[in-house]
Scaffold this active site. Sequence first.
Site, PDB file in Angstrom:
ATOM      1  N   LYS A   2      39.272  45.926 -22.120  1.00  0.00           N
ATOM      2  CA  LYS A   2      39.432  45.812 -20.760  1.00  0.00           C
ATOM      3  C   LYS A   2      39.235  47.576 -20.526  1.00  0.00           C
ATOM      4  CE  LYS A   2      42.714  45.107 -17.175  1.00  0.00           C
ATOM      5  NZ  LYS A   2      42.231  43.644 -16.480  1.00  0.00           N
ATOM      6  N   ASP A  20      47.863  44.405 -19.808  1.00  0.00           N
ATOM      7  CA  ASP A  20      46.773  43.382 -20.198  1.00  0.00           C
ATOM      8  C   ASP A  20      45.944  43.768 -21.661  1.00  0.00           C
ATOM      9  OD1 ASP A  20      47.110  42.125 -17.918  1.00  0.00           O
ATOM     10  OD2 ASP A  20      45.666  42.887 -17.079  1.00  0.00           O
ATOM     11  N   GLU A  83      36.799  42.085 -20.008  1.00  0.00           N
ATOM     12  CA  GLU A  83      37.642  41.826 -19.059  1.00  0.00           C
ATOM     13  C   GLU A  83      37.416  42.707 -17.729  1.00  0.00           C
ATOM     14  OE1 GLU A  83      42.335  40.629 -17.523  1.00  0.00           O
ATOM     15  OE2 GLU A  83      41.726  41.335 -19.582  1.00  0.00           O
ATOM     16  N   PRO A 179      45.807  24.566 -17.958  1.00  0.00           N
ATOM     17  CA  PRO A 179      47.026  24.612 -17.318  1.00  0.00           C
ATOM     18  C   PRO A 179      47.890  25.484 -17.430  1.00  0.00           C
ATOM     19  CG  PRO A 179      46.931  23.032 -19.197  1.00  0.00           C
ATOM     20  CD  PRO A 179      45.580  23.904 -19.279  1.00  0.00           C
TER      21      PRO A 179
END
Length: 202
Positions: A2, A20, A83, A179
């Site tokens: 990231k 993160d 990311e 989900p």
Amino acid sequence: MKPFASGCERNNDGVLESEDAAFLRSIGGFDVPAELVCPIQLEPPLAPLVAAQQNGLDTRDWPRKARAAFDELTSRYEWVLVEGVGGWAVPLWQRDDGSIATCADLVSEWDLPVVVVARRTLGTINHTTLTCRAVRASAKLHGVIFCDSLPVEGDDIAAHTSPQISCTLAQTRELAFVPYANSWDEAARALEPFARELLGMK
């Protein structure tokens, strides 16, 4: 990795840490230095350039620093997942000529293919479609992964219809659906088919 992270918190040693980036390091299973996974870490929860401006930081060295970390990781590993931060048009740094570089510019300069990650909540049709169209204008778009960050009710019509409509409007495909889950293992199982497809790409 990231490359840019804002909203970081200081650890007991006073060093900024990205939640993160720490997560990426933990799930990767590799002993990768934090400064390679996330070379630019900022404390204010703002767009990177805005955070820099608020704190009087010089951003001119950021492109070199971020790219050096990326190059080091790509020299070590066959695949590097990058990311983004905030979205396609989020400002990252200011160039010498005064122009602003965004996530889109980073993707273009690094020649990265793109996977858009979107929620299924009300409003995502517009956001997802516009993002996909913007991505396709300057980069290779693989498709969209839809991810529930909160539980979705069975009668939530918007959530159950938005992925198909978004992908139809954006002329792309749904790569996976994750989900709402209580553990990373559950999410990983949902992503496994796409991960296998991705690893098989040439």
